[in-house]
Design an enzyme around this catalytic site. Structure first.
Site, PDB file in Angstrom:
ATOM      1  CB  CYS A 207     -65.555  11.350 -16.840  1.00 33.48           C
ATOM      2  SG  CYS A 207     -66.140  10.572 -15.312  1.00 33.48           S
TER       3      CYS A 207
ATOM      4  CG  HIS B 195     -62.197  -7.200 -20.291  1.00 32.75           C
ATOM      5  ND1 HIS B 195     -63.270  -7.849 -19.733  1.00 32.75           N
ATOM      6  CD2 HIS B 195     -61.283  -7.059 -19.310  1.00 32.75           C
ATOM      7  CE1 HIS B 195     -63.011  -8.112 -18.477  1.00 32.75           C
ATOM      8  NE2 HIS B 195     -61.808  -7.636 -18.177  1.00 32.75           N
TER       9      HIS B 195
ATOM     10  CD  GLU C 114     -70.653   5.736 -15.712  1.00 24.39           C
ATOM     11  OE1 GLU C 114     -70.821   5.828 -16.938  1.00 24.39           O
ATOM     12  OE2 GLU C 114     -70.447   6.710 -14.963  1.00 24.39           O
TER      13      GLU C 114
END
Length: 155
Positions: free
Chosen positions: A29, A79, A140
């Site tokens: 990550c 986005h 998530e």
């Protein structure tokens, strides 16, 4: 029939796509990647008892809650890509901004845990005084989420 004044929880769910990278993290990550987030917002209050009020019987109109969460969270983060403002990716972030991308430089590491704290603060400020934020759940992935509860965060 006279109804007893009861506290009721109302939940509305939202979906948005956001990219991020975890600065200094020791796993995958640390790389730029994204998630299809699911946010559940639960508020608590007493239904309106004034039968002359167009919102009679509601704790809060779902459309009013939707407007708050869309403006504070969804429209901002959907986005977008979120970086910690101290990230070594700062050059990438600035280049992306120059190219017209939606880049958020946060004061925090953009983990689900920190994002849900940020969202709670933003939503709480916009709610009517008679309504309290009860909880947030930020999903998530299908198997991972972070939750924020007002009861865990009272002084």
């Amino acid at each position: 029939m006279k109804m007893k004044m009861s506290k009721i929880r109302i939940t509305k769910q939202f979906n948005f796509e956001t990219g991020h990278a975890l600065y200094g993290y020791d796993g995958k990550c640390k790389n730029v990647h994204g998630h299809s987030y699911k946010l559940s917002v639960t508020v608590i209050g007493t239904p309106i008892t004034d039968n002359t009020n167009v919102k009679w019987g509601m704790v809060i109109d779902f459309s009013d809650l939707k407007k708050i969460v869309k403006e504070e969270v969804v429209d901002v983060f959907d986005h977008a890509i979120v970086f910690n403002k101290n990230t070594p990716h700062i050059n990438l972030a600035m280049n992306m901004r120059e190219e017209g991308h939606n880049v958020i430089l946060a004061d925090y590491q953009p983990t689900s845990e920190n994002m849900v704290i940020d969202f709670a603060e933003k939503i709480k400020k916009r709610l009517p005084k008679t309504i309290k934020l009860f909880s947030l759940r930020l999903q998530e992935t299908d198997s991972s989420c972070a939750e924020w509860f007002a009861s865990d965060n009272e002084a």
